[in-house]
Design an enzyme around this catalytic site. Sequence first.
Site, PDB file in Angstrom:
ATOM      1  N   ASN A 107       0.798  -1.221   0.000  1.00  0.00           N
ATOM      2  CA  ASN A 107       0.000   0.000   0.000  1.00  0.00           C
ATOM      3  C   ASN A 107       0.837   1.281   0.000  1.00  0.00           C
ATOM      4  OD1 ASN A 107      -2.584   1.609   0.690  1.00  0.00           O
ATOM      5  ND2 ASN A 107      -1.214   2.094   2.379  1.00  0.00           N
ATOM      6  N   LYS A 140       8.812  -9.527  -4.737  1.00  0.00           N
ATOM      7  CA  LYS A 140       9.935 -10.463  -4.828  1.00  0.00           C
ATOM      8  C   LYS A 140      10.385 -10.912  -3.441  1.00  0.00           C
ATOM      9  CE  LYS A 140      14.533 -11.034  -6.905  1.00  0.00           C
ATOM     10  NZ  LYS A 140      14.190 -12.301  -7.600  1.00  0.00           N
ATOM     11  N   SER A 159      -4.776   2.316  -8.346  1.00  0.00           N
ATOM     12  CA  SER A 159      -5.553   3.554  -8.343  1.00  0.00           C
ATOM     13  C   SER A 159      -6.405   3.613  -9.597  1.00  0.00           C
ATOM     14  CB  SER A 159      -4.617   4.770  -8.311  1.00  0.00           C
ATOM     15  OG  SER A 159      -5.338   5.977  -8.494  1.00  0.00           O
ATOM     16  N   TYR A 174       2.559   9.351 -11.636  1.00  0.00           N
ATOM     17  CA  TYR A 174       1.668   8.571 -10.770  1.00  0.00           C
ATOM     18  C   TYR A 174       0.756   7.683 -11.607  1.00  0.00           C
ATOM     19  CZ  TYR A 174      -1.688   7.607  -7.001  1.00  0.00           C
ATOM     20  OH  TYR A 174      -2.498   6.994  -6.073  1.00  0.00           O
ATOM     21  N   LYS A 178       0.754   3.563 -11.413  1.00  0.00           N
ATOM     22  CA  LYS A 178      -0.423   2.804 -10.997  1.00  0.00           C
ATOM     23  C   LYS A 178      -0.948   1.902 -12.109  1.00  0.00           C
ATOM     24  CE  LYS A 178      -0.517   4.217  -6.779  1.00  0.00           C
ATOM     25  NZ  LYS A 178      -0.238   3.274  -5.667  1.00  0.00           N
ATOM     26  N   ILE A 206      -9.997   9.391  -2.363  1.00  0.00           N
ATOM     27  CA  ILE A 206     -10.274   8.973  -0.993  1.00  0.00           C
ATOM     28  C   ILE A 206      -9.716  10.025  -0.037  1.00  0.00           C
ATOM     29  CG2 ILE A 206     -10.031   7.145   0.723  1.00  0.00           C
ATOM     30  CD1 ILE A 206     -11.506   6.262  -1.821  1.00  0.00           C
ATOM     31  N   THR A 208      -7.814  10.915   2.538  1.00  0.00           N
ATOM     32  CA  THR A 208      -6.746  10.401   3.401  1.00  0.00           C
ATOM     33  C   THR A 208      -5.822  11.505   3.903  1.00  0.00           C
ATOM     34  OG1 THR A 208      -5.219  10.037   1.553  1.00  0.00           O
ATOM     35  CG2 THR A 208      -6.729   8.227   2.115  1.00  0.00           C
TER      36      THR A 208
END
Length: 266
Positions: A107, A140, A159, A174, A178, A206, A208
């Site tokens: 995350n 990995k 995303s 970004y 994603k 979202i 956050t």
Amino acid sequence: MPISIPKGEKLMDLLSMKGKVTIVTGASGPRGMGIEAARGIAEMGGNVALTYAGRKEGGEKNAAALEKEYGIKAKAYKLDVANYESCCQLVKDVIADFGQIDAFVANAGKTADSGVLDGEISAFEEVIQTDLLGVAYCAKAVGHHFKERQTGSFVITASMSGHIANFPQEQTSYNVAKAGCIHMARSLANEWRDFARVNSISPGYIDTGLSDFVDKETQKLWHSMIPMGRDGDAKELKAAYVYFCSDASTYTTGSDLVIDGGYCAR
């Protein structure tokens, strides 16, 4: 050997995380997708290993709160996802402390604040290094453990930006990272088909705190393009993380779940 059918019959048994250990990266904030994913796991009886990059106090506070509220084992670890050796050390430390790893929620991430032309190349590289290569490093690092145990679930926070190009903000790095995460999940699902499942979750806007720097007019424009007309709350994602980490999703791999208030459907 194919991944086996779970023994549980009742839904609550399939969703239960009792006796399982989940790593959740990027879970040191007071609110956000990482801590909500960890909270969902804890609510279902699972033990959790949280990671932080620089907010040690936040990570340890969150771990202590989960232990107190849900009676599970939780511990915070420092992790630099952009460093493969750090990812390997995390896996070793969690196995030493918990005995096993059953699920891994990749995350931890970084937002972009510029486009290709108006930003520094170092800023572009940092987002790719954190949001894309960091996920690969985590995969990995834990993948060998999953293969050895012949079980595991790897969940990537992707995303909706991996599906569309956001407007009006410029964030090519970004979006690219994603999109790569979504296809990484599909590719790893095929590569790990005999022993582990890999899926991704694509949240929309979202609340956050990571986008608080964006001006209010731009945020209003975002809301006008969301059919549901608002940002999501991070707690509206935790059920998805529990689903992918638990035995409720043992026939689900290579999937991406979009949770965006309908943005990508507009």
